[in-house]
Design a protein around this motif. Structure first.
Motif, PDB file in Angstrom:
ATOM      1  N   VAL A   1       0.842  -1.204   0.000  1.00 49.22           N
ATOM      2  CA  VAL A   1       0.000   0.000   0.000  1.00 49.22           C
ATOM      3  C   VAL A   1       0.875   1.250   0.000  1.00 49.22           C
ATOM      4  O   VAL A   1       0.593   2.223  -0.714  1.00 49.22           O
ATOM      5  CB  VAL A   1      -0.973  -0.021   1.203  1.00 49.22           C
ATOM      6  CG1 VAL A   1      -1.640   1.327   1.398  1.00 49.22           C
ATOM      7  CG2 VAL A   1      -2.017  -1.097   1.017  1.00 49.22           C
ATOM      8  N   ALA A   2       1.950   1.242   0.785  1.00 46.22           N
ATOM      9  CA  ALA A   2       2.865   2.383   0.801  1.00 46.22           C
ATOM     10  C   ALA A   2       3.508   2.570  -0.568  1.00 46.22           C
ATOM     11  O   ALA A   2       3.684   3.710  -1.029  1.00 46.22           O
ATOM     12  CB  ALA A   2       3.937   2.174   1.867  1.00 46.22           C
TER      13      ALA A   2
ATOM     14  N   LEU B   1       0.847   4.083  -2.868  1.00 46.76           N
ATOM     15  CA  LEU B   1       0.623   5.494  -2.535  1.00 46.76           C
ATOM     16  C   LEU B   1       1.813   6.371  -2.928  1.00 46.76           C
ATOM     17  O   LEU B   1       1.640   7.526  -3.313  1.00 46.76           O
ATOM     18  CB  LEU B   1       0.338   5.649  -1.042  1.00 46.76           C
ATOM     19  CG  LEU B   1      -1.003   5.120  -0.555  1.00 46.76           C
ATOM     20  CD1 LEU B   1      -1.104   5.243   0.959  1.00 46.76           C
ATOM     21  CD2 LEU B   1      -2.143   5.867  -1.222  1.00 46.76           C
ATOM     22  N   THR B   2       3.010   5.829  -2.843  1.00 45.20           N
ATOM     23  CA  THR B   2       4.199   6.608  -3.206  1.00 45.20           C
ATOM     24  C   THR B   2       4.227   6.908  -4.698  1.00 45.20           C
ATOM     25  O   THR B   2       4.465   8.049  -5.098  1.00 45.20           O
ATOM     26  CB  THR B   2       5.482   5.844  -2.822  1.00 45.20           C
ATOM     27  OG1 THR B   2       5.484   5.637  -1.422  1.00 45.20           O
ATOM     28  CG2 THR B   2       6.712   6.627  -3.211  1.00 45.20           C
TER      29      THR B   2
ATOM     30  N   GLY C   1       1.674   6.268  -6.891  1.00 44.86           N
ATOM     31  CA  GLY C   1       0.360   6.552  -7.451  1.00 44.86           C
ATOM     32  C   GLY C   1       0.063   8.032  -7.559  1.00 44.86           C
ATOM     33  O   GLY C   1      -0.691   8.471  -8.418  1.00 44.86           O
ATOM     34  N   PHE C   2       0.683   8.814  -6.694  1.00 42.92           N
ATOM     35  CA  PHE C   2       0.474  10.259  -6.702  1.00 42.92           C
ATOM     36  C   PHE C   2       1.809  10.934  -6.967  1.00 42.92           C
ATOM     37  O   PHE C   2       2.839  10.525  -6.454  1.00 42.92           O
ATOM     38  CB  PHE C   2      -0.087  10.736  -5.361  1.00 42.92           C
ATOM     39  CG  PHE C   2      -1.388  10.085  -5.006  1.00 42.92           C
ATOM     40  CD1 PHE C   2      -2.559  10.455  -5.628  1.00 42.92           C
ATOM     41  CD2 PHE C   2      -1.428   9.070  -4.067  1.00 42.92           C
ATOM     42  CE1 PHE C   2      -3.755   9.844  -5.315  1.00 42.92           C
ATOM     43  CE2 PHE C   2      -2.617   8.453  -3.735  1.00 42.92           C
ATOM     44  CZ  PHE C   2      -3.783   8.834  -4.358  1.00 42.92           C
TER      45      PHE C   2
ATOM     46  N   LEU D   1       5.575   6.706   4.504  1.00 47.47           N
ATOM     47  CA  LEU D   1       4.330   5.952   4.344  1.00 47.47           C
ATOM     48  C   LEU D   1       4.435   4.549   4.949  1.00 47.47           C
ATOM     49  O   LEU D   1       3.451   4.034   5.489  1.00 47.47           O
ATOM     50  CB  LEU D   1       3.946   5.872   2.865  1.00 47.47           C
ATOM     51  CG  LEU D   1       3.408   7.175   2.268  1.00 47.47           C
ATOM     52  CD1 LEU D   1       3.235   7.039   0.771  1.00 47.47           C
ATOM     53  CD2 LEU D   1       2.104   7.568   2.926  1.00 47.47           C
TER      54      LEU D   1
ATOM     55  N   CYS E   1       1.794   2.687   7.193  1.00 45.98           N
ATOM     56  CA  CYS E   1       1.031   1.604   6.564  1.00 45.98           C
ATOM     57  C   CYS E   1       1.350   0.223   7.139  1.00 45.98           C
ATOM     58  O   CYS E   1       0.446  -0.621   7.237  1.00 45.98           O
ATOM     59  CB  CYS E   1       1.279   1.593   5.060  1.00 45.98           C
ATOM     60  SG  CYS E   1       0.596   3.033   4.215  1.00 45.98           S
TER      61      CYS E   1
END
Length: 112
Positions: free
Chosen positions: A34-35, A38-39, A41-42, A65, A69
């Motif tokens: 997930v981290a 998120l790293t 993905g944005f 993150l 996470c």
């Protein structure tokens, strides 16, 4: 050499139980994934932070993150393991156990 045996049948309760370590490990791995998502993905790592006026690298963002996470993933899957364990505790089976104890006395071999 003398040998004596005790033999008795007892009853015990048997139930299934989840392996908590595996749930914690999978939760940690999911937290890392997930981290990672998120790293990358944005695309906010190239911007300057409005609060610190610093620019963070992708590795730093991933590390920050992960600090959040991984514990959340471990806690969530730990809670899932507890719920599964609670469900398994209702299905307890009584079994008969053959308990046998053999004592070998070899005092005469030691010269006693």
């Amino acid at each position: 050499m003398t040998e004596s045996a005790e033999h008795r049948i007892e009853s015990a309760q048997v139930r299934r139980s989840p392996r908590y370590a595996m749930f914690f490990l999978v939760g940690g791995v999911l937290g890392v994934l997930v981290a990672l998502v998120l790293t990358f993905g944005f695309n906010g790592t190239l911007d300057v932070s409005p609060t610190t006026q610093a620019q963070y690298s992708t590795g730093q963002v991933f590390g920050f993150l992960c600090l959040f996470c991984i514990p959340v993933g471990v806690a969530v899957l730990g809670a899932v393991a507890l719920l599964i364990d609670r469900g398994f505790s209702r299905r307890v089976r009584d079994v008969r156990v053959d308990h046998e104890r053999i004592v070998i006395d070899d005092d005469h071999e030691r010269g006693a």
